[in-house]
Write a protein that holds these residues in place. Structure first.
Motif, PDB file in Angstrom:
ATOM      1  N   GLU A 144       0.818  -1.214   0.000  1.00 49.35           N
ATOM      2  CA  GLU A 144       0.000   0.000   0.000  1.00 49.35           C
ATOM      3  C   GLU A 144       0.853   1.265   0.000  1.00 49.35           C
ATOM      4  N   ALA A 195       4.391   2.404  -1.039  1.00 48.32           N
ATOM      5  CA  ALA A 195       5.513   1.914  -1.844  1.00 48.32           C
ATOM      6  C   ALA A 195       6.757   2.774  -1.655  1.00 48.32           C
ATOM      7  N   GLU A 252       9.950   5.031  -2.861  1.00 49.85           N
ATOM      8  CA  GLU A 252      10.014   6.105  -3.844  1.00 49.85           C
ATOM      9  C   GLU A 252      10.251   5.518  -5.235  1.00 49.85           C
ATOM     10  N   GLY A 253       9.485   5.991  -6.201  1.00 53.96           N
ATOM     11  CA  GLY A 253       9.618   5.532  -7.574  1.00 53.96           C
ATOM     12  C   GLY A 253       8.664   4.414  -7.953  1.00 53.96           C
ATOM     13  N   PHE A 254       8.036   3.771  -6.977  1.00 53.02           N
ATOM     14  CA  PHE A 254       7.077   2.702  -7.235  1.00 53.02           C
ATOM     15  C   PHE A 254       5.662   3.250  -7.085  1.00 53.02           C
ATOM     16  N   ASP A 255       4.746   2.758  -7.901  1.00 50.86           N
ATOM     17  CA  ASP A 255       3.347   3.145  -7.797  1.00 50.86           C
ATOM     18  C   ASP A 255       2.586   2.097  -7.003  1.00 50.86           C
ATOM     19  N   ALA A 256       1.933   2.517  -5.938  1.00 49.44           N
ATOM     20  CA  ALA A 256       1.142   1.608  -5.112  1.00 49.44           C
ATOM     21  C   ALA A 256      -0.332   1.786  -5.460  1.00 49.44           C
ATOM     22  N   TYR A 300       0.377  -2.490  -5.223  1.00 45.89           N
ATOM     23  CA  TYR A 300       0.753  -3.613  -6.080  1.00 45.89           C
ATOM     24  C   TYR A 300       0.918  -4.845  -5.198  1.00 45.89           C
ATOM     25  N   ARG A 360       6.425 -10.079  -8.774  1.00 49.60           N
ATOM     26  CA  ARG A 360       5.282  -9.169  -8.817  1.00 49.60           C
ATOM     27  C   ARG A 360       4.106  -9.938  -9.393  1.00 49.60           C
ATOM     28  N   THR A 393      10.569  -2.074 -12.891  1.00 49.73           N
ATOM     29  CA  THR A 393      10.588  -1.355 -11.615  1.00 49.73           C
ATOM     30  C   THR A 393      11.779  -0.405 -11.623  1.00 49.73           C
TER      31      THR A 393
END
Length: 124
Positions: free
Chosen positions: A71, A73, A75-79, A81, A96, A115
């Motif tokens: 929920e 994530a 930095e740089g990841f989109d939550a 996932y 993933r 990623t």
């Protein structure tokens, strides 16, 4: 490509493993001494400590062994996932998930998830 084309001097490296993922190939290592299979490059077998590791193709289907929904994530990841441990005969790989899955559900390797830290195995 054969597994040897991704290995350096007969050993699977992180860069070779990532290159294989980018090509849609799921590789791991199998210990010649105890038969343990791992889903990412290691210098030695995590079970017995042997350095006698062979690069192998991993099965493209497996069963969700554990799963979590991210929920918050890095930095740089989109939550959000989903990340899972996918088990197959002889080993497991962290991956993933393209969609939600339950423990015990069969999932199939779909290629690489992009990623910020490099490719990751993607199962759906």
């Amino acid at each position: 490509m054969s597994v040897d084309e991704y290995a350096e001097a007969g050993r699977l490296t992180t860069s070779g493993w990532r290159e294989a993922l980018d090509d849609g190939v799921l590789l791991g290592q199998e210990c010649r001494d105890c038969g343990h299979v791992t889903g990412a490059p290691k210098a030695a077998c995590v079970r017995c400590g042997s350095r006698a590791l062979d690069t192998v193709h991993l099965p493209e289907t497996g069963e969700v062994y554990s799963v979590t929904r991210i929920e918050v994530a890095p930095e740089g990841f989109d939550a959000p996932y989903h990340v899972a441990m996918v088990a197959f005969d002889g080993g497991r790989v962290t991956a993933r998930l393209g969609d939600e899955a339950e423990i015990g559900e069969t999932v199939t390797f779909e290629g690489a998830a992009s990623t910020p830290e490099g490719p990751a195995p993607l199962f759906d």
